[in-house]
Design a protein around this motif. Structure first.
Motif, PDB file in Angstrom:
ATOM      1  N   ARG A   4     -19.982 -33.410 -24.078  1.00  0.00           N
ATOM      2  CA  ARG A   4     -20.696 -34.584 -23.641  1.00  0.00           C
ATOM      3  C   ARG A   4     -21.753 -34.288 -22.290  1.00  0.00           C
ATOM      4  O   ARG A   4     -20.938 -33.499 -21.203  1.00  0.00           O
ATOM      5  N   GLN A   5     -22.707 -34.812 -22.112  1.00  0.00           N
ATOM      6  CA  GLN A   5     -23.497 -34.477 -20.696  1.00  0.00           C
ATOM      7  C   GLN A   5     -23.050 -35.790 -19.920  1.00  0.00           C
ATOM      8  O   GLN A   5     -23.485 -36.864 -20.335  1.00  0.00           O
ATOM      9  N   GLY A   6     -22.787 -35.631 -18.730  1.00  0.00           N
ATOM     10  CA  GLY A   6     -22.418 -36.409 -17.907  1.00  0.00           C
ATOM     11  C   GLY A   6     -23.755 -37.210 -17.144  1.00  0.00           C
ATOM     12  O   GLY A   6     -24.942 -36.444 -17.383  1.00  0.00           O
ATOM     13  N   PRO A   7     -23.678 -38.116 -16.202  1.00  0.00           N
ATOM     14  CA  PRO A   7     -24.874 -38.551 -15.538  1.00  0.00           C
ATOM     15  C   PRO A   7     -25.593 -37.461 -14.701  1.00  0.00           C
ATOM     16  O   PRO A   7     -26.901 -37.484 -14.587  1.00  0.00           O
ATOM     17  N   ARG A   8     -24.955 -36.463 -14.336  1.00  0.00           N
ATOM     18  CA  ARG A   8     -25.528 -35.524 -13.610  1.00  0.00           C
ATOM     19  C   ARG A   8     -26.690 -34.692 -14.376  1.00  0.00           C
ATOM     20  O   ARG A   8     -27.673 -34.040 -13.838  1.00  0.00           O
ATOM     21  N   ARG A   9     -26.411 -34.149 -15.611  1.00  0.00           N
ATOM     22  CA  ARG A   9     -26.823 -33.318 -16.516  1.00  0.00           C
ATOM     23  C   ARG A   9     -28.196 -34.027 -16.853  1.00  0.00           C
ATOM     24  O   ARG A   9     -29.348 -33.048 -17.266  1.00  0.00           O
ATOM     25  N   ARG A  10     -28.416 -35.192 -16.800  1.00  0.00           N
ATOM     26  CA  ARG A  10     -29.776 -35.886 -17.096  1.00  0.00           C
ATOM     27  C   ARG A  10     -30.775 -35.367 -16.325  1.00  0.00           C
ATOM     28  O   ARG A  10     -31.946 -35.224 -16.698  1.00  0.00           O
ATOM     29  N   HIS A  11     -30.596 -35.231 -14.898  1.00  0.00           N
ATOM     30  CA  HIS A  11     -31.760 -34.618 -13.895  1.00  0.00           C
ATOM     31  C   HIS A  11     -31.682 -33.199 -13.879  1.00  0.00           C
ATOM     32  O   HIS A  11     -32.715 -33.054 -13.169  1.00  0.00           O
ATOM     33  N   GLN A  12     -31.137 -32.560 -14.431  1.00  0.00           N
ATOM     34  CA  GLN A  12     -31.192 -30.984 -14.158  1.00  0.00           C
ATOM     35  C   GLN A  12     -32.447 -30.555 -14.782  1.00  0.00           C
ATOM     36  O   GLN A  12     -33.309 -29.603 -14.266  1.00  0.00           O
ATOM     37  N   SER A  13     -33.382 -31.166 -15.686  1.00  0.00           N
ATOM     38  CA  SER A  13     -34.482 -30.473 -16.410  1.00  0.00           C
ATOM     39  C   SER A  13     -35.672 -30.695 -15.516  1.00  0.00           C
ATOM     40  O   SER A  13     -36.464 -30.286 -15.492  1.00  0.00           O
ATOM     41  N   MET A  14     -35.546 -31.925 -14.589  1.00  0.00           N
ATOM     42  CA  MET A  14     -36.641 -32.134 -13.556  1.00  0.00           C
ATOM     43  C   MET A  14     -36.620 -31.459 -12.540  1.00  0.00           C
ATOM     44  O   MET A  14     -37.609 -31.043 -11.790  1.00  0.00           O
ATOM     45  N   ARG A  70     -31.209 -33.001   0.079  1.00  0.00           N
ATOM     46  CA  ARG A  70     -30.747 -34.340  -0.597  1.00  0.00           C
ATOM     47  C   ARG A  70     -31.793 -34.974  -0.346  1.00  0.00           C
ATOM     48  O   ARG A  70     -31.997 -35.855  -1.255  1.00  0.00           O
ATOM     49  N   ILE A  71     -32.465 -35.198   0.670  1.00  0.00           N
ATOM     50  CA  ILE A  71     -33.639 -36.275   0.939  1.00  0.00           C
ATOM     51  C   ILE A  71     -34.712 -35.823   0.055  1.00  0.00           C
ATOM     52  O   ILE A  71     -35.128 -36.970  -0.692  1.00  0.00           O
ATOM     53  N   PHE A  72     -35.199 -34.662  -0.312  1.00  0.00           N
ATOM     54  CA  PHE A  72     -36.123 -34.252  -1.282  1.00  0.00           C
ATOM     55  C   PHE A  72     -35.854 -34.345  -2.818  1.00  0.00           C
ATOM     56  O   PHE A  72     -36.551 -34.867  -3.503  1.00  0.00           O
ATOM     57  N   ARG A  73     -34.293 -34.076  -2.930  1.00  0.00           N
ATOM     58  CA  ARG A  73     -34.409 -34.400  -4.519  1.00  0.00           C
ATOM     59  C   ARG A  73     -34.205 -36.029  -4.723  1.00  0.00           C
ATOM     60  O   ARG A  73     -34.560 -36.363  -5.900  1.00  0.00           O
ATOM     61  N   GLU A  74     -33.732 -36.932  -3.682  1.00  0.00           N
ATOM     62  CA  GLU A  74     -33.712 -38.085  -3.770  1.00  0.00           C
ATOM     63  C   GLU A  74     -35.462 -38.729  -4.306  1.00  0.00           C
ATOM     64  O   GLU A  74     -35.737 -39.367  -5.044  1.00  0.00           O
TER      65      GLU A  74
END
Length: 124
Positions: A4-14, A70-74
């Motif tokens: 299962r992919q957790g919520p963090r895995r969703r953003h890795q492709s971006m 962190r700022i630029f990832r957001e």
């Protein structure tokens, strides 16, 4: 067994993480400079756009480097859905960026993307 992919895995492709692709953007990308960051972008294909955040040791101590990332990832998470597809972008934050309000950074970020036509135009 299913993974299962957790919520963090969703953003890795971006996010751009492959060093070969990062080097390609550094060599062939177009540069945009603002008071808060430098931006390099390169047209790659019709796939999803990816953004890499590069903060070197000259930026300052680890706490400041991590805060900038962190700022630029957001910023990327908030605006990724509006990016035009098929681009690889690299962001090089400047030291002044971590002292500025997030809204000012977001305005500069969106303005730079609009100026370079890296945002999709939304029909009214």
């Amino acid at each position: 067994m299913t993974i299962r992919q957790g919520p963090r895995r969703r953003h890795q492709s971006m996010f751009l993480r492959v060093s070969r692709e990062i080097e390609k953007v550094k060599r062939h990308g177009h540069r945009v400079s603002t008071h808060f960051f430098n931006l390099l972008f390169f047209r790659k294909s019709d796939s999803i756009s990816q953004v890499g955040i590069v903060v070197g040791r000259r930026f300052g101590i680890a706490v400041r480097r991590n805060r900038a990332k962190r700022i630029f990832r957001e910023l990327v998470r908030e605006t990724h859905k509006d990016l035009a597809p098929g681009y690889a972008l690299l962001v090089f934050p400047k030291r002044d960026a971590i002292m500025e309000p997030f809204d000012d950074l977001k305005t500069a970020w969106l303005g730079s993307l609009r100026k370079q036509r890296l945002l999709e135009s939304k029909p009214l």
